[in-house]
Design an enzyme around this catalytic site. Structure first.
Site, short mmCIF file in Angstrom:
data_model
loop_
_atom_site.label_atom_id
_atom_site.label_comp_id
_atom_site.label_asym_id
_atom_site.label_seq_id
_atom_site.Cartn_x
_atom_site.Cartn_y
_atom_site.Cartn_z
CG ASP A 119 -1.91 1.09 1.26
OD1 ASP A 119 -2.72 1.16 0.32
OD2 ASP A 119 -1.89 1.90 2.21
CD GLU A 176 -2.18 2.09 -3.55
OE1 GLU A 176 -3.25 2.69 -3.69
OE2 GLU A 176 -1.51 2.18 -2.50
#
Length: 548
Positions: free
Chosen positions: A232, A291
């Site tokens: 993330d 990401e």
């Protein structure tokens, strides 16, 4: 597309596997991830086993056979760690514990083992940019001395004195991705940085303890058997020295468009190199997935250099409008950039943070036609592809959720619903005529539309014209095709035509039928078209695969 029909058009059968993951492991030196189809499970909205209205690990495990039958190579699970749930679990209080909402460690272990038995791998989310404000580290930081004290627990985060005569102004002009300032003032007058919600304080990756802690966390889950991590905010852990002002309002609009002092800093790459060394020390091709919002394909490719991560989501492709020139440019630039570092491109159309693509493409019947066509284009491209849960059902964005059920923190820091994330997180429909459509034995945490009874797995299974059967057919065919590079083919304006060994893909982006010479034997079409003689009539907003 049945096995018999696939054979009839001359496609080879897949090589039989010797054991659950033998087929993926057999191509040594190549890497299973390079052409894998990976399915994103948003855990709280996938399957609820205990009736509390929230999806959980046991429910996900029970539905894994569905994913295996769909033709999925790996499953990516969103965070299920201990969390106050201020941001759907992306505010982690304990990275080594399963939140009771989702089950326990035994459930996680069972899920990984079951997936492996079914021939699928498991990727879990890791959240290294920030913790929860309830994490023991942050609680110690608030309770301890200020950042000016040597050895303060605040050194693990970004605590700074404020500006102004009494320190009443934030340390700089950075804005939260969710809206409002990126700084919150503590009771003793200092400010802490949070690029997302105030409950998500940013970690300071200049601190050695942060590096050591996350190496330990990664080892914990690798030892449990997971096959990799989706990282993330992989572009966000390093901030520019001195935390300089940006001098621009509405900074969220700049993300992915330019390099910012808090995103896509060059220092993040050394973190990813160290994680790659850790992943490589484990057997079985464990992977890291970035990401990363980068301003160009070339910047994105830096995350997948040979000594860094294995995949990086192609958000330029996700953001691309329904325009053939723009699509071709994004595809060309993406393939060239990843090829320059020896990687493959990772295509994606939707995820838990963006409006579902049937709605982005115009909504209604037109949006669904385009979404189906875009999916077939994506699955024809070289590289890996991600499928967001419910995408294979053609689910649209839910745009009329009552305000009182909303949970996205961005919704509470701005006005309106468009562009916020609850609408793409509504639990998916499995079976039945009434909500929660087999999601679980009780009501679901977000209400499902009445129209979704026609979109459930049960309703679409066996219907040759359904989106679900389109995805099943495309994934089966994709496994059978030999793969290899692609090249563009000439064609009328508005038509994208490409070829790969054994395959031609044609996409009509216009509002009218396009006639072309028959490219080959029809394998699959998004609208059930039938060729006539030596001519193929490609309907508007449709895509077809042809065997050559």
């Amino acid at each position: 597309m049945t096995h018999e029909l696939a054979s009839a058009v001359g496609l080879p059968s897949p090589t039989p596997a010797e054991g659950p993951l033998a087929a993926s492991n057999s191509s040594k030196g190549r890497g299973w991830w390079r052409d894998a189809v990976i399915y994103q499970v948003y855990v709280r909205s996938f399957a609820d086993s205990d009736g509390d209205g929230i999806g959980d690990l046991r429910g996900t495990t029970q539905r894994l056979p569905y994913l295996a039958q769909l033709g999925i190579d790996a499953v990516w699970l969103t965070p299920f760690y201990a969390s106050p749930q201020a941001d759907g679990g992306y505010d982690v209080a304990d990275y080594r514990t399963v939140d009771p909402l989702f089950g326990n460690l035994a459930d996680a272990d069972d899920l990984v083992r079951t997936a492996h038995e079914l021939g699928m791998r498991v990727i879990v989310d890791i959240v290294p940019n920030h913790t929860s404000d309830q994490h023991p580290w942050f609680r110690a930081a608030l309770a301890g001395p200020t950042s000016q004290s040597a050895g303060s627990a605040r050194e693990r985060y970004y605590f700074r004195p404020g500006k102004g005569p009494a320190g009443e102004l934030p340390p700089n002009d950075w804005e939260s991705v969710f809206g409002g300032p990126a700084w919150t003032r503590t009771a003793d007058g200092e400010w802490y940085l949070h690029l997302f919600a105030p409950e998500q304080p940013d970690l300071n990756w200049d601190n050695r303890e942060v590096h050591e802690e996350f190496e330990s966390v990664l080892r914990f889950w690798l030892d449990l058997g997971v096959d990799g991590f989706r990282i993330d905010v992989a572009h966000g852990m390093i901030k520019a020295a001195g935390l300089p002002d940006i001098g621009h309002k509405e900074q969220a609009r700049l993300i992915g468009a330019q390099k910012l002092p808090f995103f896509d800093q060059d220092g993040v790459h050394e973190i990813h190199r160290s994680w790659r060394r850790l992943l490589d020390s484990y057997p079985g091709d464990r992977i890291g997935v970035a990401e990363a919002w980068a301003p160009s394909p070339d910047r994105l490719a830096l995350y997948v250099r040979p000594d860094e991560l294995h995949q990086a989501f192609n958000f330029q492709f996700l953001r691309c409008p329904w325009d053939p020139a723009a699509m071709r440019a994004v595809i060309d630039e993406s393939l060239a950039a990843t090829a320059s570092v020896g990687a493959t491109t990772t295509w994606v159309l939707s995820n838990h943070d963006v409006v579902r693509h049937p709605t982005r493409y115009g909504g209604g019947r037109r949006g669904l036609r385009r979404a189906r066509a875009a999916a077939l284009l994506m699955l024809a491209l070289p590289g890996s592809a991600y499928v967001y849960q419910g995408e294979e059902l053609g689910l649209p964005e839910v745009t009329d959720l009552p305000d009182e059920v909303r949970q996205d923190p961005a919704f509470f820091r701005a006005a309106g619903q468009d562009g916020f994330r609850d609408g793409c997180r509504v639990p998916i429909p499995w079976a039945g005529q009434e909500p929660p459509y087999g999601f679980g034995p009780g009501s679901s945490w977000l209400p499902q539309p009445d129209s979704w009874r026609e979109l459930s797995v049960e309703a679409q299974t066996g219907d040759p014209y359904s989106t679900l059967e389109l995805y099943r057919s495309a994934l089966e065919l994709r496994r059978r095709l030999p793969g290899g590079p692609m090249r563009w083919l000439p064609g009328p304006e508005g038509l994208l035509a490409l070829s790969r060994p054994g395959l031609v893909c044609t996409l009509n982006t216009t509002g009218s039928v396009i006639e072309i010479p028959l490219p080959g034997r029809l394998l699959l079409s998004t609208d059930g078209m039938e060729p006539s003689g030596d001519t193929a009539r490609i309907p508007t907003d449709s895509c077809a695969w042809w065997a050559i």
